[in-house]
Design an enzyme around this catalytic site. Structure first.
Site, PDB file in Angstrom:
ATOM      1  N   LYS A  77       0.851  -1.201   0.000  1.00 40.39           N
ATOM      2  CA  LYS A  77       0.000   0.000   0.000  1.00 40.39           C
ATOM      3  C   LYS A  77       0.882   1.245   0.000  1.00 40.39           C
ATOM      4  O   LYS A  77       1.899   1.282   0.699  1.00 40.39           O
ATOM      5  CB  LYS A  77      -0.894  -0.042   1.241  1.00 40.39           C
ATOM      6  CG  LYS A  77      -1.967   1.028   1.322  1.00 40.39           C
ATOM      7  CD  LYS A  77      -2.840   0.784   2.560  1.00 40.39           C
ATOM      8  CE  LYS A  77      -3.957   1.803   2.697  1.00 40.39           C
ATOM      9  NZ  LYS A  77      -4.799   1.551   3.891  1.00 40.39           N
ATOM     10  N   SER A 152      -9.662   1.543   2.988  1.00 43.86           N
ATOM     11  CA  SER A 152      -8.843   2.325   2.087  1.00 43.86           C
ATOM     12  C   SER A 152      -7.797   1.511   1.330  1.00 43.86           C
ATOM     13  O   SER A 152      -7.213   2.006   0.366  1.00 43.86           O
ATOM     14  CB  SER A 152      -8.127   3.422   2.874  1.00 43.86           C
ATOM     15  OG  SER A 152      -7.267   2.859   3.841  1.00 43.86           O
ATOM     16  N   SER A 176      -9.649  -0.865   7.219  1.00 48.08           N
ATOM     17  CA  SER A 176      -9.146  -0.689   5.847  1.00 48.08           C
ATOM     18  C   SER A 176      -8.424  -1.882   5.233  1.00 48.08           C
ATOM     19  O   SER A 176      -8.131  -1.851   4.042  1.00 48.08           O
ATOM     20  CB  SER A 176      -8.228   0.522   5.786  1.00 48.08           C
ATOM     21  OG  SER A 176      -9.005   1.676   5.673  1.00 48.08           O
TER      22      SER A 176
HETATM   23  N1  GLN Z   1     -13.119   3.690   6.632  1.00 49.83           N
HETATM   24  C1  GLN Z   1     -12.386   4.135   7.770  1.00 49.83           C
HETATM   25  C2  GLN Z   1     -12.052   5.603   7.645  1.00 49.83           C
HETATM   26  O1  GLN Z   1     -12.390   6.149   6.668  1.00 49.83           O
HETATM   27  C3  GLN Z   1     -11.171   3.293   7.961  1.00 49.83           C
HETATM   28  C4  GLN Z   1      -9.938   3.767   7.316  1.00 49.83           C
HETATM   29  C5  GLN Z   1      -8.746   2.908   7.621  1.00 49.83           C
HETATM   30  O2  GLN Z   1      -8.833   1.862   8.249  1.00 49.83           O
HETATM   31  N2  GLN Z   1      -7.594   3.389   7.186  1.00 49.83           N
HETATM   32  O3  GLN Z   1     -11.467   6.190   8.500  1.00 49.83           O
END
Ligand code: GLN
Length: 498
Positions: A77, A152, A176
């Site tokens: 990532k 994400s 994420s």
């Molecule tokens: N969907 C969550 C957010 O928008 C999780 C993001 C993540 O785990 N990086 O914060």
């Protein structure tokens, strides 16, 4: 589709039946064919990967000792630092940032002789659930290209689901890794907070962030976890605890396994198709002699509010460093320092990141700190206590990963609250710091997001979440592996969806 798993790849290369070069060429070929449409990759480093593969092949030929991930193609990532390779966080503000060092996990992957193929797309700074908040591109779900891959770590999930690499690293601050894994039909593991060093992970919510693998099988997740875990003095929250041989501990009897099921995770908002698949998965466990026990997470209904206070507060503080002075984008011809800061940030950050910075600054500001941030910390302690209570009675907790299967591109982009609410099942593991895994447990039968009936294909993947107690990854992985031995959802490919 014949893409080998991590275990198969490493053992074939070690045994000399295939070369690392041919494995890497194959992976690059899949990227070349698929990624023009899917856009999982932010950058591909094919030439470097082939050179690294040749070096591995030389060593195998000479009979030198090689690492656990020998020749395994890996994608990472793009919020995880890679020496000499741009690390953009899919943000305009870091478009030209090339770190001079590797993150701890990348050092570990290289030390295990894995081969880095490139970096994967994400929601900017990992803020989002659909990979639509990326300044690089929108990544498509390979099971249905009109749908989001989740986020994400959407690029990581798509890379694995589409066969570009058998393993990707993601980061999980509030789901994420697990949510895109569920939307794309892969395995996604969030280790216990502290299990894997965050050194070199660009910080979002430092008390929540954790790096973990996305793979096709639980066994592969165990192998990769073993390679990336362990103490690192450069991350003060890294746990100084021995790393068990996760892959060797996978075969445990299901009989007597105690699985907690919280009714709070099966209430309003959960689609019928997801509910039925998760319940069918519980029947598989029951059939093997596992004990299904009702447990309660009474503070779950506060988790979304709590998370979006804590995570935004930490984000507003972590992102203060992007000021146009240290590194990254710098606004041209500033009038003074304030103009430099504000225009740099105005130009460099996207809408969602700005929203988070404003929310986080607000909840930390004098006069509101007690009402929001401090209150959220108290709620967080209660959520942790709910888990302590539950884990005194069960080995793992089962729930859905997401309320629905993958939603349509654009469906939630104008409604941030709807996007946040869909994180309900994943974020409490981050707030409590426990480990959790997402694994494929079914499909919605075609016809689109929970639409049922339709195209005749298998439809969109559905994820089962298992949550484990702190540093009990062995038990968690064994429970998940047992399910994969009895089912074949993880063996489907997106080509089955058509
Ligand atoms: N969907 C969550 C957010 O928008 C999780 C993001 C993540 O785990 N990086 O914060």
């Amino acid at each position: 589709m014949s893409v080998l798993t991590v275990r198969e790849t490493a053992s074939a290369i070690r045994g000399g039946s295939v070369t690392a070069r041919s494995v890497v060429e194959n992976a690059l070929g899949v990227m070349e064919r698929e990624d023009g449409r899917l856009r999982a990759m932010v950058c591909v480093r094919g030439d470097e990967a082939l050179l690294a593969a040749d070096a591995v092949d030389e060593r195998v030929k000479r009979g030198d000792p090689v690492g656990a991930l020998v020749g395994v193609p890996v994608v990472v990532k793009d919020n995880i630092c890679t020496s000499g390779v741009a690390t953009t966080c899919s943000s305009a503000i870091l478009r030209d940032f090339v770190p001079p060092y590797d993150a701890h996990v990348v050092e570990r992957l290289r030390a295990a002789d894995a081969i880095l193929l490139g970096k994967t797309n994400l929601d900017e700074f990992a803020m989002g659930s659909s990979t639509e908040n990326s300044a690089t591109s929108v990544t498509l779900n390979p099971w249905d290209e009109l749908r989001v891959p989740g986020g994400s770590s959407g690029g990581s999930a798509v890379a694995v689901a589409a066969g570009m690499a058998p393993v990707a690293l993601g980061s999980d601050t509030g789901g994420s890794i697990r949510q895109p894994a569920a939307f794309c039909g892969t395995v996604g593991l969030k280790p216990t907070y502290g299990r894997v060093s965050r050194y070199g992970l660009v910080a979002f919510g430092s008390s929540l962030d954790q790096i973990g693998p996305l793979t096709r099988t639980v066994e592969d997740a165990a192998i990769v976890l073993g390679a990336i875990s362990g103490y690192d003095e450069r991350d003060s929250t890294s746990a100084d605890r021995a790393v068990p041989d996760y892959a060797a501990g996978l075969d445990r009897p299901m009989k007597g396994l105690r699985i907690g099921v919280p009714p709070e995770c099966f209430g309003e908002g959960l689609s019928d198709t997801v509910r039925h698949s998760v319940e069918a998965a519980l029947d598989v466990y029951r059939g093997e002699g596992a004990e299904i026990v009702e447990v309660h997470l009474p503070h779950l209904s506060y988790a979304v509010a709590c998370y979006y206070v804590v995570a935004t507060a930490e984000a507003s503080s972590n992102l203060a460093r992007y000021d146009g002075v240290h590194y990254g984008h710098r606004a041209a011809d500033p009038e003074d320092i304030i103009d430099l800061y504000s225009r740099t940030r105005e130009e460099g950050f996207g809408d969602e990141v700005k929203r988070r910075i404003m929310l986080g600054t607000y909840v930390l500001s004098s006069g509101y700190y007690d009402a929001y941030y401090l209150k959220a910390l108290k709620v967080r302690a209660l959520i942790r206590r709910d888990f302590e209570e539950a884990f005194s009675r069960v080995d793992v907790i089962a729930s859905p990963v997401t309320p629905t299967t993958a939603f349509a591109l654009g469906e939630k982009t104008d409604d941030p609250l709807a996007m946040y609410l869909a994180d309900i099942y994943t974020i409490s593991a981050n707030l409590a710091g426990t480990c959790a895994i997402s694994l494929p447990c079914g499909f919605d039968g075609g016809g689109g997001s929970d639409g049922g009936g339709g195209s005749g294909g298998v439809g969109l993947p559905i994820g089962l979440q298992l949550i484990g107690s702190w540093f009990e990854e062995e038990a968690l992985l064994a429970a998940a592996h047992g399910y994969q031995l009895l089912t074949d959802h993880h063996e489907r490919w997106p080509s089955d969806a058509a």
